[in-house]
Design a protein around this motif. Sequence first.
Motif, mmCIF file in Angstrom:
data_model
loop_
_atom_site.group_PDB
_atom_site.id
_atom_site.type_symbol
_atom_site.label_atom_id
_atom_site.label_comp_id
_atom_site.label_asym_id
_atom_site.label_seq_id
_atom_site.Cartn_x
_atom_site.Cartn_y
_atom_site.Cartn_z
ATOM 1 N N ARG A 224 0.768 -1.246 -0.112
ATOM 2 C CA ARG A 224 -0.001 0.051 -0.115
ATOM 3 C C ARG A 224 0.768 1.363 0.086
ATOM 4 O O ARG A 224 1.617 1.378 0.870
ATOM 5 C CB ARG A 224 -0.949 0.064 1.320
ATOM 6 N N LEU A 225 0.840 2.093 -0.957
ATOM 7 C CA LEU A 225 1.485 3.154 -0.960
ATOM 8 C C LEU A 225 0.620 4.533 -0.514
ATOM 9 O O LEU A 225 -0.513 4.363 -0.732
ATOM 10 C CB LEU A 225 1.872 3.518 -2.744
ATOM 11 N N ASP A 226 1.539 5.515 -0.253
ATOM 12 C CA ASP A 226 0.623 6.683 0.300
ATOM 13 C C ASP A 226 -0.034 7.252 -1.105
ATOM 14 O O ASP A 226 0.738 7.301 -1.961
ATOM 15 C CB ASP A 226 1.737 7.790 0.669
ATOM 16 N N GLY A 227 -1.224 7.810 -0.736
ATOM 17 C CA GLY A 227 -2.029 8.183 -1.898
ATOM 18 C C GLY A 227 -3.094 7.245 -2.426
ATOM 19 O O GLY A 227 -3.860 7.659 -2.911
ATOM 20 N N GLY B 209 6.982 4.753 1.864
ATOM 21 C CA GLY B 209 5.749 6.099 1.643
ATOM 22 C C GLY B 209 5.187 5.630 0.263
ATOM 23 O O GLY B 209 4.498 4.718 0.336
ATOM 24 N N ASP B 210 5.248 6.572 -0.418
ATOM 25 C CA ASP B 210 4.555 6.901 -1.734
ATOM 26 C C ASP B 210 5.131 6.029 -3.009
ATOM 27 O O ASP B 210 4.410 6.123 -4.079
ATOM 28 C CB ASP B 210 4.103 8.210 -1.996
ATOM 29 N N SER B 211 6.373 5.483 -2.938
ATOM 30 C CA SER B 211 7.032 4.984 -3.888
ATOM 31 C C SER B 211 7.315 3.333 -3.841
ATOM 32 O O SER B 211 7.645 2.905 -2.727
ATOM 33 C CB SER B 211 8.494 5.809 -3.837
ATOM 34 N N LEU B 212 7.385 2.978 -5.011
ATOM 35 C CA LEU B 212 7.857 1.541 -5.178
ATOM 36 C C LEU B 212 9.043 1.789 -6.092
ATOM 37 O O LEU B 212 8.967 2.264 -7.309
ATOM 38 C CB LEU B 212 6.605 0.969 -6.284
ATOM 39 N N TYR B 213 10.034 0.867 -5.712
ATOM 40 C CA TYR B 213 11.259 1.027 -6.555
ATOM 41 C C TYR B 213 12.000 -0.346 -7.318
ATOM 42 O O TYR B 213 11.542 -1.515 -6.761
ATOM 43 C CB TYR B 213 12.517 1.378 -5.545
#
Length: 252
Positions: free
Chosen positions: A116-119, A172-176
């Motif tokens: 689950r990402l922020d936003g 946080g809001d990012s997937l890498y």
Amino acid sequence: MRKDIINRARALLIIATILILTGCVGNPQEPNDRVTIDDPNTIVLNGGDDNSEESEESEEEYEEEGETPDETEAEPEEDVPLPADFVQKAAGKTEFESFDEIISYLTKGQGYAYVRLDGCDEDMLLITDIIYPYKGVITSNQASVYSKSGDVYINQCSIAGTDKDYPLAVSGDSLYTYDDYNYNVYFINPESKALVTKEHFYQSDVTPGQYFGSYRERATDEYTEFNGGQEEFEQFSNSYFESEVVVFTAVE
């Protein structure tokens, strides 16, 4: 004697006349120059004057309709979407009723993870057919990303790195994704709720230590082009090393 000869000649003349009138000699029967088959589509060879008008009318009728008697209209091919990943190929479809249904198609040696990402108010499901141990956990460097769209669950995209030493990571809001030549960051577009690219960098094939790419702060922003060296690149890519590895559940 002379009278007998005359009588014989008259008899022969009468016989010849009879033969001519009955058609036995001198007037052979005309050949049958038409061959027909007992079929609605009659075949006519060497003639066919009796059916010429009917044939012309048939040809004109087909010409007006833009086709010939032997032509058949091909049925349009159904536009079937191609499978985007191994689960869609196994299931024979591209939309699913739930995450559980998607997971049900996984087999031994494959895995899944919830992220689950922020936003985003809902989890995304990551599935992969390549899992391996990494520092005490099961992880992967590539995955297909699923999320809810309306009443169904669909493949948003596929993400991947090429080096197992750099598995998928989240923060946080990012997937890498990361490897020695490419670095990508994904986040959620708040308007479409879709996973989109935030940053993309790649190393030059000609000049080692030279990087190109693009980045943006918000999903609604335009991309800013990037052209820099190792130090500038690390200012962005260090975020990967500060994130957490995505942990997958292996299917037994």
